[in-house]
Write an enzyme that holds these catalytic residues in place. Structure first.
Site, PDB file in Angstrom:
ATOM      1  N   LYS A 185      -0.431 -11.353 -13.424  1.00  0.00           N
ATOM      2  CA  LYS A 185      -0.051 -12.208 -12.284  1.00  0.00           C
ATOM      3  C   LYS A 185      -1.030 -11.857 -11.162  1.00  0.00           C
ATOM      4  CE  LYS A 185       2.024 -12.742  -8.808  1.00  0.00           C
ATOM      5  NZ  LYS A 185       1.242 -13.171  -7.615  1.00  0.00           N
ATOM      6  N   GLU A 261      -0.981   1.599  -7.607  1.00  0.00           N
ATOM      7  CA  GLU A 261      -2.078   1.884  -6.683  1.00  0.00           C
ATOM      8  C   GLU A 261      -1.764   1.127  -5.395  1.00  0.00           C
ATOM      9  OE1 GLU A 261      -5.357   2.716 -10.173  1.00  0.00           O
ATOM     10  OE2 GLU A 261      -5.489   0.836  -9.110  1.00  0.00           O
ATOM     11  N   CYS A 295      -8.648  -0.987   0.107  1.00  0.00           N
ATOM     12  CA  CYS A 295      -7.581   0.005   0.267  1.00  0.00           C
ATOM     13  C   CYS A 295      -8.133   1.383   0.619  1.00  0.00           C
ATOM     14  CB  CYS A 295      -6.764   0.083  -1.007  1.00  0.00           C
ATOM     15  SG  CYS A 295      -7.756   0.571  -2.423  1.00  0.00           S
ATOM     16  N   GLU A 397      -1.000   0.842   8.075  1.00  0.00           N
ATOM     17  CA  GLU A 397      -2.155   0.209   7.431  1.00  0.00           C
ATOM     18  C   GLU A 397      -2.362  -1.186   8.024  1.00  0.00           C
ATOM     19  OE1 GLU A 397      -1.827  -1.389   3.401  1.00  0.00           O
ATOM     20  OE2 GLU A 397      -3.719  -0.407   2.900  1.00  0.00           O
TER      21      GLU A 397
HETATM   22  P1  NAD Z   1       0.918  -7.379  -2.053  1.00  0.00           P
HETATM   23  O1  NAD Z   1       1.733  -6.193  -2.383  1.00  0.00           O
HETATM   24  O2  NAD Z   1       1.402  -8.307  -1.021  1.00  0.00           O
HETATM   25  O3  NAD Z   1       0.685  -8.281  -3.344  1.00  0.00           O
HETATM   26  C1  NAD Z   1       0.101  -7.767  -4.524  1.00  0.00           C
HETATM   27  C2  NAD Z   1       0.600  -8.562  -5.695  1.00  0.00           C
HETATM   28  O4  NAD Z   1       1.989  -8.353  -5.854  1.00  0.00           O
HETATM   29  C3  NAD Z   1       0.404 -10.060  -5.554  1.00  0.00           C
HETATM   30  O5  NAD Z   1       0.036 -10.579  -6.804  1.00  0.00           O
HETATM   31  C4  NAD Z   1       1.786 -10.542  -5.157  1.00  0.00           C
HETATM   32  O6  NAD Z   1       2.049 -11.879  -5.482  1.00  0.00           O
HETATM   33  C5  NAD Z   1       2.647  -9.603  -5.973  1.00  0.00           C
HETATM   34  N1  NAD Z   1       4.014  -9.439  -5.470  1.00  0.00           N
HETATM   35  C6  NAD Z   1       4.451  -9.457  -4.186  1.00  0.00           C
HETATM   36  N2  NAD Z   1       5.773  -9.214  -4.131  1.00  0.00           N
HETATM   37  C7  NAD Z   1       6.180  -9.027  -5.408  1.00  0.00           C
HETATM   38  C8  NAD Z   1       7.447  -8.747  -6.018  1.00  0.00           C
HETATM   39  N3  NAD Z   1       8.558  -8.586  -5.295  1.00  0.00           N
HETATM   40  N4  NAD Z   1       7.499  -8.637  -7.351  1.00  0.00           N
HETATM   41  C9  NAD Z   1       6.390  -8.759  -8.111  1.00  0.00           C
HETATM   42  N5  NAD Z   1       5.172  -9.048  -7.599  1.00  0.00           N
HETATM   43  C10 NAD Z   1       5.071  -9.162  -6.262  1.00  0.00           C
HETATM   44  O7  NAD Z   1      -0.538  -6.832  -1.697  1.00  0.00           O
HETATM   45  P2  NAD Z   1      -1.804  -7.667  -1.200  1.00  0.00           P
HETATM   46  O8  NAD Z   1      -1.531  -8.123   0.189  1.00  0.00           O
HETATM   47  O9  NAD Z   1      -2.153  -8.643  -2.252  1.00  0.00           O
HETATM   48  O10 NAD Z   1      -2.938  -6.535  -1.194  1.00  0.00           O
HETATM   49  C11 NAD Z   1      -3.179  -5.696  -0.107  1.00  0.00           C
HETATM   50  C12 NAD Z   1      -2.486  -4.361  -0.310  1.00  0.00           C
HETATM   51  O11 NAD Z   1      -2.912  -3.799  -1.542  1.00  0.00           O
HETATM   52  C13 NAD Z   1      -2.849  -3.336   0.741  1.00  0.00           C
HETATM   53  O12 NAD Z   1      -1.710  -2.605   1.064  1.00  0.00           O
HETATM   54  C14 NAD Z   1      -3.852  -2.441   0.024  1.00  0.00           C
HETATM   55  O13 NAD Z   1      -3.961  -1.142   0.523  1.00  0.00           O
HETATM   56  C15 NAD Z   1      -3.306  -2.453  -1.356  1.00  0.00           C
HETATM   57  N6  NAD Z   1      -4.352  -2.107  -2.321  1.00  0.00           N
HETATM   58  C16 NAD Z   1      -4.312  -0.877  -2.907  1.00  0.00           C
HETATM   59  C17 NAD Z   1      -5.321  -0.502  -3.807  1.00  0.00           C
HETATM   60  C18 NAD Z   1      -5.349   0.863  -4.462  1.00  0.00           C
HETATM   61  O14 NAD Z   1      -6.136   1.053  -5.382  1.00  0.00           O
HETATM   62  N7  NAD Z   1      -4.550   1.813  -4.025  1.00  0.00           N
HETATM   63  C19 NAD Z   1      -6.329  -1.407  -4.118  1.00  0.00           C
HETATM   64  C20 NAD Z   1      -6.329  -2.649  -3.489  1.00  0.00           C
HETATM   65  C21 NAD Z   1      -5.321  -2.999  -2.606  1.00  0.00           C
HETATM   66  O1  6OD Z   2     -12.953   1.219  -7.916  1.00  0.00           O
HETATM   67  C1  6OD Z   2     -11.831   1.099  -8.417  1.00  0.00           C
HETATM   68  O2  6OD Z   2     -11.616   1.324  -9.605  1.00  0.00           O
HETATM   69  C2  6OD Z   2     -10.707   0.700  -7.573  1.00  0.00           C
HETATM   70  N1  6OD Z   2      -9.501   0.681  -8.176  1.00  0.00           N
HETATM   71  C3  6OD Z   2     -10.909   0.353  -6.286  1.00  0.00           C
HETATM   72  C4  6OD Z   2      -9.911  -0.006  -5.371  1.00  0.00           C
HETATM   73  C5  6OD Z   2     -10.223  -0.568  -4.200  1.00  0.00           C
HETATM   74  C6  6OD Z   2      -9.220  -0.953  -3.270  1.00  0.00           C
HETATM   75  O3  6OD Z   2      -9.311  -1.889  -2.493  1.00  0.00           O
END
Ligand code: NAD
Ligand code: 6OD
Length: 493
Positions: A185, A261, A295, A397
């Site tokens: 998804k 993550e 992130c 964040e």
């Molecule tokens: P989000 O949590 O809003 O959405 C991520 C995904 O989850 C989307 O596909 C969304 O549709 C889905 N989703 C939302 N609510 C859900 C639910 N209740 N059940 C199932 N699926 C659901 O995140 P975003 O806004 O898309 O991304 C930004 C966030 O992601 C930031 O907090 C960022 O730090 C984090 N992020 C973390 C990493 C990491 O590696 N740690 C990497 C990239 C992004």
């Molecule tokens: O480099 C990667 O494998 C990874 N998971 C990066 C995440 C980036 C977050 O925005």
């Protein structure tokens, strides 16, 4: 192109090897962040489509895919990586249309990593050993114990919008390498490249049902329906910490394993003994690359007082040189935010910073853009100083192109401030003193500590977050810990 990433047709789900729409006919718009215009419609999956995708994945697992010899499976993953590279321009165009990010960025990071993620994990699974023990028994004959790695089953992959192809394949790569099947998804903001990958799956001969894609939102939509589905065996998720909490509740029903993550509020630590050129170049990237939507990005910068003024002034100069523009222009190195909602969220922090008395070193608002982009989701790269550490701008964040810079007087103070957060994803330490580098890296409560670099990735290493930044580690053999189960066989000799 079957995936229909053009204006006339809607973006479809990919279920059991076919591009299909939703029975309900429900659709949502997807936007080009550069212009703010709708560029396509996307089918929204209901329970019916989610059910069909999970069933296809279960059937594929019980069929030829589940029985396939490892060598053959891994050869297919190599073909997948080659297939992405063969259609590099299609992926690049689709990714930049969805996100607005510059080609200069996506062509170096998103698309090559999207392909590499398949080869890396094919190599890992092929070369990893399992343990064995010889047990002594009273009769003297002994017993041989050895472990088998078996796939977890049908894995739900839920991915975000900031690095859509890279972060999705980072999970699909190891999941398939380990013999699982997946239902993905992607974020509702960025459906294109995940759908396009369905075409490549068919082109290279990945069997129907092994890789499935459903589109939609989270709550009361495709995301939630997927995590609630009883035939999902494990859930791997990248996104916000709050979303992770909601998914974990669903995963508890049926005892499904999770790999998370999540968000970060990462600190950069700049010591007076740093190489200033490196620290400025690295902090520029860590604060502003991908319009700050990474992130691992640095939103809190702590700088030793003796070099504070010089650092602030040089970062300001560099930030003001960033060039927003059309993704395809060679000199564009700064894109828009992914959505109007995300821009509104970041602007609310810009306002908060002002209300709390921050000094705005640069930026702080929405830039004037040429008429044709004026409805796009543009925002200014922003630097602040002079906020107290208790400020929401420093604690929460933001996920935008901004950072606050705070002076420090001692190593202990810098470490204390860096650790004063609920998150624990990444840090970047800038010092030429190697002893200090090792000492500080060991004390910052994060999953990933970079020294004199940022986002330099060795895909064999453990990747993940401490505290509220995640659960588990992926990367190298650590991905196998999640995407397989160990089965011990004990043979009495
Ligand atoms: P989000 O949590 O809003 O959405 C991520 C995904 O989850 C989307 O596909 C969304 O549709 C889905 N989703 C939302 N609510 C859900 C639910 N209740 N059940 C199932 N699926 C659901 O995140 P975003 O806004 O898309 O991304 C930004 C966030 O992601 C930031 O907090 C960022 O730090 C984090 N992020 C973390 C990493 C990491 O590696 N740690 C990497 C990239 C992004
Ligand atoms: O480099 C990667 O494998 C990874 N998971 C990066 C995440 C980036 C977050 O925005």
């Amino acid at each position: 192109m079957q995936t229909k990433v053009n204006k006339q047709e809607a973006i479809c789900h990919f279920i059991n090897g076919e591009f299909v729409g939703s029975a309900s006919g429900k659709m949502f718009d997807t936007y080009n962040p550069v212009t703010g215009e709708v560029y396509a419609q996307v089918h929204e999956a209901g329970r019916e489509e989610v059910d069909a995708a999970v069933r296809a994945a279960s059937d594929a697992l019980k069929g030829v895919w589940g029985e396939m010899p490892l060598e053959k499976r891994l050869a297919l993953l190599y073909k997948l990586a080659d297939g992405i590279n063969a259609r590099f321009d299609d992926f690049l165009q689709a990714e930049c249309l969805d996100t607005g990010k510059p080609y200069s960025l996506a062509s170096h990071i998103d698309i090559p990593r999207g392909a590499a993620n398949f080869k890396v994990f094919a190599d890992v699974i092929k070369n990893v050993a399992t343990e064995s023990f010889m047990l002594e028994t009273p009769d003297g004959a002994g017993a041989l114990n050895y472990a088998l790695r078996v796939p977890k089953g049908v894995v739900a992959v839920i991915s975000p919008w900031n690095l859509p192809l890279l972060l999705m394949t980072w999970k699909v790569g190891p999941a398939l390498a380990c013999g699982n099947t997946v239902v993905v998804k992607p974020s509702e903001e960025t459906p294109a490249t995940t759908t396009l990958l369905g075409e490549v799956m068919n082109e290279v001969g990945i069997l129907p049902g092994v890789f499935n894609v459903i589109h939609g939102f989270g709550p009361d939509s495709a995301g939630e329906f997927l995590t609630q589905h009883k035939d999902i065996d494990a859930i791997t998720f990248t996104g916000e910490t709050a979303t992770g909490t909601a998914i974990m509740r669903e995963a508890a029903v049926g005892m499904r394993d999770v790999s998370f993550e999540l968000g970060g509020k990462n600190a950069g630590l700049v010591f007076a003994d740093c190489d200033m050129d490196k620290a400025i170049e690295g902090t520029m990237r860590s604060a502003f690359a991908n319009c700050g939507q990474v992130c691992l990005g640095t939103e809190r910068v702590y700088v030793e007082r003796s070099i504070f003024d010089e650092f602030v002034s040089r970062l300001k100069t560099e930030a003001e040189k960033l060039k927003p523009g059309l993704p395809e222009n060679k000199d564009t190195n700064f894109g828009p935010m992914v959505s109007i909602q995300q821009r509104d969220k970041v602007i609310s922090y810009y306002e908060k910073a002002q209300q709390e008395g921050a000094t705005i070193v640069t930026g702080g608002g929405i830039p004037e853009m040429p008429e044709e982009f004026s409805k796009g989701f543009w925002i200014e790269p922003t630097i602040w100083t002079d906020l107290p550490e208790s400020s929401a701008v420093i604690q929460e964040e933001i996920f935008g192109p901004c950072c606050h810079i705070q002076p420090f007087d001692s190593e202990e103070e810098a470490i204390r401030m860096a650790n004063d957060t609920d998150y624990g994803l990444a840090t970047a330490i800038w010092t030429e003193n190697t002893t200090r580098a090792h000492r500080v890296a060991a004390k910052i409560e994060v999953g990933i500590a970079w020294v004199n670099c940022w986002f330099l990735r060795d895909l064999r290493t453990p990747f993940g977050g401490s505290k509220q930044s995640g659960i588990g580690r992926e990367g190298g053999v650590h991905s196998l810990e999640f995407y397989t189960e160990m089965r011990n066989v004990c043979v009495k000799l």
